[in-house]
Scaffold this motif. Sequence first.
Motif, PDB file in Angstrom:
ATOM      1  N   HIS A 108      10.058 -17.246  25.630  1.00 53.31           N
ATOM      2  CA  HIS A 108       9.666 -15.903  26.488  1.00 53.31           C
ATOM      3  C   HIS A 108      10.478 -14.735  25.887  1.00 53.31           C
ATOM      4  CE1 HIS A 108       7.952 -18.912  28.731  1.00 53.31           C
ATOM      5  NE2 HIS A 108       7.075 -17.935  29.420  1.00 53.31           N
ATOM      6  N   GLY A 109       9.726 -13.735  25.640  1.00 55.74           N
ATOM      7  CA  GLY A 109      10.518 -12.192  25.250  1.00 55.74           C
ATOM      8  C   GLY A 109      11.140 -11.427  26.320  1.00 55.74           C
ATOM      9  N   TYR A 110      10.870 -11.923  27.470  1.00 52.79           N
ATOM     10  CA  TYR A 110      11.028 -11.174  28.716  1.00 52.79           C
ATOM     11  C   TYR A 110      12.012 -12.211  29.601  1.00 52.79           C
ATOM     12  CZ  TYR A 110       6.849 -13.608  30.676  1.00 52.79           C
ATOM     13  OH  TYR A 110       6.113 -14.334  30.816  1.00 52.79           O
ATOM     14  N   ARG A 111      12.857 -11.629  30.389  1.00 50.99           N
ATOM     15  CA  ARG A 111      13.869 -12.369  31.467  1.00 50.99           C
ATOM     16  C   ARG A 111      13.082 -12.311  32.589  1.00 50.99           C
ATOM     17  NH1 ARG A 111      19.472 -12.215  29.884  1.00 50.99           N
ATOM     18  NH2 ARG A 111      19.654 -11.369  27.640  1.00 50.99           N
ATOM     19  N   GLU A 112      13.413 -13.289  33.641  1.00 50.21           N
ATOM     20  CA  GLU A 112      13.155 -13.505  34.716  1.00 50.21           C
ATOM     21  C   GLU A 112      14.267 -12.968  35.920  1.00 50.21           C
ATOM     22  OE1 GLU A 112      10.133 -14.583  36.178  1.00 50.21           O
ATOM     23  OE2 GLU A 112       9.447 -15.010  34.445  1.00 50.21           O
ATOM     24  N   TYR A 113      13.753 -12.199  36.724  1.00 47.77           N
ATOM     25  CA  TYR A 113      14.856 -11.795  37.681  1.00 47.77           C
ATOM     26  C   TYR A 113      14.750 -12.348  39.086  1.00 47.77           C
ATOM     27  CZ  TYR A 113      15.179  -8.651  33.845  1.00 47.77           C
ATOM     28  OH  TYR A 113      15.327  -7.877  32.412  1.00 47.77           O
ATOM     29  N   ARG A 114      16.263 -12.555  39.746  1.00 45.81           N
ATOM     30  CA  ARG A 114      16.085 -13.205  41.352  1.00 45.81           C
ATOM     31  C   ARG A 114      16.959 -12.116  41.931  1.00 45.81           C
ATOM     32  NH1 ARG A 114      14.703 -18.621  41.170  1.00 45.81           N
ATOM     33  NH2 ARG A 114      14.405 -19.248  39.459  1.00 45.81           N
ATOM     34  N   LEU A 115      16.467 -12.017  43.159  1.00 48.99           N
ATOM     35  CA  LEU A 115      17.194 -10.963  43.968  1.00 48.99           C
ATOM     36  C   LEU A 115      18.430 -11.421  44.438  1.00 48.99           C
ATOM     37  CD1 LEU A 115      16.762  -8.315  45.520  1.00 48.99           C
ATOM     38  CD2 LEU A 115      15.882  -9.472  47.532  1.00 48.99           C
ATOM     39  N   GLY A 116      18.771 -12.573  44.758  1.00 54.89           N
ATOM     40  CA  GLY A 116      20.072 -13.242  45.114  1.00 54.89           C
ATOM     41  C   GLY A 116      21.080 -13.045  43.969  1.00 54.89           C
ATOM     42  N   ASP A 117      20.666 -12.584  42.942  1.00 54.88           N
ATOM     43  CA  ASP A 117      21.969 -12.474  41.763  1.00 54.88           C
ATOM     44  C   ASP A 117      22.603 -11.421  41.854  1.00 54.88           C
ATOM     45  OD1 ASP A 117      20.973 -15.037  40.722  1.00 54.88           O
ATOM     46  OD2 ASP A 117      19.465 -14.128  39.238  1.00 54.88           O
ATOM     47  N   TYR A 118      22.090 -10.348  42.806  1.00 59.75           N
ATOM     48  CA  TYR A 118      22.571  -8.809  42.668  1.00 59.75           C
ATOM     49  C   TYR A 118      23.539  -9.030  43.802  1.00 59.75           C
ATOM     50  CZ  TYR A 118      19.540  -8.070  39.083  1.00 59.75           C
ATOM     51  OH  TYR A 118      18.835  -8.234  37.879  1.00 59.75           O
ATOM     52  N   SER A 119      24.519  -7.733  43.903  1.00 61.75           N
ATOM     53  CA  SER A 119      25.486  -7.736  45.042  1.00 61.75           C
ATOM     54  C   SER A 119      24.638  -7.378  46.373  1.00 61.75           C
ATOM     55  CB  SER A 119      26.452  -6.446  44.790  1.00 61.75           C
ATOM     56  OG  SER A 119      25.606  -5.267  44.789  1.00 61.75           O
ATOM     57  N   HIS A 120      25.586  -7.876  47.502  1.00 59.49           N
ATOM     58  CA  HIS A 120      24.920  -7.800  48.742  1.00 59.49           C
ATOM     59  C   HIS A 120      24.488  -6.234  48.919  1.00 59.49           C
ATOM     60  CE1 HIS A 120      25.203 -12.054  49.714  1.00 59.49           C
ATOM     61  NE2 HIS A 120      26.496 -11.877  49.379  1.00 59.49           N
ATOM     62  N   TRP A 121      25.306  -5.319  48.743  1.00 57.30           N
ATOM     63  CA  TRP A 121      25.180  -3.963  49.138  1.00 57.30           C
ATOM     64  C   TRP A 121      23.768  -3.433  48.258  1.00 57.30           C
ATOM     65  CZ3 TRP A 121      24.504   0.711  46.739  1.00 57.30           C
ATOM     66  CH2 TRP A 121      24.464   1.908  47.300  1.00 57.30           C
ATOM     67  N   LEU A 122      23.474  -3.774  47.115  1.00 61.06           N
ATOM     68  CA  LEU A 122      22.368  -3.454  46.451  1.00 61.06           C
ATOM     69  C   LEU A 122      20.894  -4.047  47.128  1.00 61.06           C
ATOM     70  CD1 LEU A 122      23.148  -3.516  42.582  1.00 61.06           C
ATOM     71  CD2 LEU A 122      22.793  -1.497  44.077  1.00 61.06           C
ATOM     72  N   GLN A 123      21.185  -5.341  47.475  1.00 62.14           N
ATOM     73  CA  GLN A 123      20.158  -6.337  48.052  1.00 62.14           C
ATOM     74  C   GLN A 123      19.748  -5.591  49.330  1.00 62.14           C
ATOM     75  OE1 GLN A 123      20.359 -10.712  48.448  1.00 62.14           O
ATOM     76  NE2 GLN A 123      21.910 -10.482  46.806  1.00 62.14           N
ATOM     77  N   LYS A 124      20.667  -5.145  50.008  1.00 68.28           N
ATOM     78  CA  LYS A 124      20.137  -4.421  51.522  1.00 68.28           C
ATOM     79  C   LYS A 124      19.551  -3.151  51.227  1.00 68.28           C
ATOM     80  CE  LYS A 124      23.378  -4.050  54.656  1.00 68.28           C
ATOM     81  NZ  LYS A 124      24.723  -3.821  55.196  1.00 68.28           N
ATOM     82  N   ARG A 125      19.770  -2.366  50.085  1.00 69.21           N
ATOM     83  CA  ARG A 125      19.039  -1.371  50.032  1.00 69.21           C
ATOM     84  C   ARG A 125      17.637  -1.517  49.824  1.00 69.21           C
ATOM     85  NH1 ARG A 125      23.645  -0.352  50.854  1.00 69.21           N
ATOM     86  NH2 ARG A 125      22.441  -0.257  52.988  1.00 69.21           N
ATOM     87  N   VAL A 126      17.176  -2.312  48.942  1.00 68.22           N
ATOM     88  CA  VAL A 126      15.995  -2.801  48.576  1.00 68.22           C
ATOM     89  C   VAL A 126      15.316  -3.543  49.617  1.00 68.22           C
ATOM     90  CG1 VAL A 126      16.045  -2.399  46.030  1.00 68.22           C
ATOM     91  CG2 VAL A 126      16.365  -4.656  47.095  1.00 68.22           C
ATOM     92  N   ASN A 127      16.145  -4.119  50.382  1.00 71.89           N
ATOM     93  CA  ASN A 127      15.332  -4.824  51.652  1.00 71.89           C
ATOM     94  C   ASN A 127      15.111  -4.221  52.822  1.00 71.89           C
ATOM     95  OD1 ASN A 127      15.168  -7.674  50.446  1.00 71.89           O
ATOM     96  ND2 ASN A 127      17.316  -8.012  50.736  1.00 71.89           N
ATOM     97  N   ASN A 128      15.766  -2.966  52.821  1.00 65.58           N
ATOM     98  CA  ASN A 128      15.220  -1.903  53.815  1.00 65.58           C
ATOM     99  C   ASN A 128      14.011  -1.626  53.660  1.00 65.58           C
ATOM    100  OD1 ASN A 128      15.065   0.978  54.610  1.00 65.58           O
ATOM    101  ND2 ASN A 128      16.801   0.421  55.772  1.00 65.58           N
ATOM    102  N   ALA A 129      13.098  -1.801  54.633  1.00 63.41           N
ATOM    103  CA  ALA A 129      11.858  -1.508  54.564  1.00 63.41           C
ATOM    104  C   ALA A 129      11.333   0.170  54.335  1.00 63.41           C
ATOM    105  CB  ALA A 129      10.868  -1.950  55.955  1.00 63.41           C
ATOM    106  N   GLU A 130      12.107   0.852  54.918  1.00 62.54           N
ATOM    107  CA  GLU A 130      11.623   2.286  54.612  1.00 62.54           C
ATOM    108  C   GLU A 130      12.089   2.565  53.236  1.00 62.54           C
ATOM    109  OE1 GLU A 130      13.205   6.557  56.131  1.00 62.54           O
ATOM    110  OE2 GLU A 130      13.779   4.947  57.298  1.00 62.54           O
ATOM    111  N   ASN A 131      13.297   2.091  52.632  1.00 60.89           N
ATOM    112  CA  ASN A 131      13.663   2.407  51.182  1.00 60.89           C
ATOM    113  C   ASN A 131      12.609   1.989  50.340  1.00 60.89           C
ATOM    114  OD1 ASN A 131      15.959   3.854  51.888  1.00 60.89           O
ATOM    115  ND2 ASN A 131      17.352   1.952  51.566  1.00 60.89           N
ATOM    116  N   TRP A 132      12.240   0.498  50.560  1.00 59.90           N
ATOM    117  CA  TRP A 132      11.123  -0.005  49.641  1.00 59.90           C
ATOM    118  C   TRP A 132       9.703   0.627  49.699  1.00 59.90           C
ATOM    119  CZ3 TRP A 132      11.656  -2.513  45.472  1.00 59.90           C
ATOM    120  CH2 TRP A 132      10.721  -2.911  44.835  1.00 59.90           C
ATOM    121  N   VAL A 133       9.629   1.130  50.857  1.00 59.81           N
ATOM    122  CA  VAL A 133       8.170   1.911  50.617  1.00 59.81           C
ATOM    123  C   VAL A 133       8.059   3.097  49.712  1.00 59.81           C
ATOM    124  CG1 VAL A 133       6.869   3.319  52.202  1.00 59.81           C
ATOM    125  CG2 VAL A 133       7.531   1.244  53.181  1.00 59.81           C
TER     126      VAL A 133
END
Length: 265
Positions: A108-133
């Motif tokens: 494949h020419g592209y990569r696959e991305y998993r949320l659990g691979d990133y720091s907990h601080w960054l995960q919390k930012r995108v898992n926040n419903a208001e931020n993600w909207v």
Amino acid sequence: MVRLSNSVIGILNVVALLVSIPVLGGGIWLAARGGGECERLLERPAMAVGIFLILLSLAGLVGSCCRVAWLLWVYLLVMFLLIVLVFCFTVFAFVVTNKGAGEVVSGHGYREYRLGDYSHWLQKRVNNAENWVKIRSCLHASNVCHAIHGGNQTIDQFIRRNLSPIQSGCCKPPTECGFVYESPTRWRRSENTTAAAASNADCATWSNDERELCFGCGSCKAGVLANLRSDWKKLAVVNIFFLVVLLLVYSIGCCAFRNARRAKF
């Protein structure tokens, strides 16, 4: 030496003043346009940075040219706080972006991305419903998934494309879902569901609706973080150079402050 330090500070602050005017103007222009969520995310920071630079450069300019000691003291205090802030942010950026990288998929020419691979601080930012909207609104407004369309692509042609992290995470289902390809943004669920697909919530979240796709998937959030990680690393490198410049200006400002105090007495 007395005139030199004052002149250098004056010139640097004139340059800063000239730079701050278009920054402030850009923020006002975005506010006047009354655009979408993406514009609103940019207008307030742009206006705040513009006003801050104007006030700081005026303080340094007046303080150095007119030898106003108290104004130069305020200028140096703000400069010191700015140096501390830039240093802390640079260290923080390197720490939070240390983890996380796309997974290479064979053939494949592209990569696959998993949320659990990133720091907990960054995960919390995108898992926040208001931020993600807000982020999701920006992704829709940018038509990021329309860019991967292009003629009648076969599956072999598509999987060799060099997709961006956001396109890979948001515009198609994860590869392990085993979906059958119909078009870049249209996939059919396979009758033979693998164990990996059954355990991956993104496989159930995927929709062929152009307004939904995988924008609610963890892989989409991971793609956004991969893009953010890359930008922050570049910004951290730029900040190191900016920090050196700030320290140089601060040192010259200290000389100008001493000159102003001597002139007063």
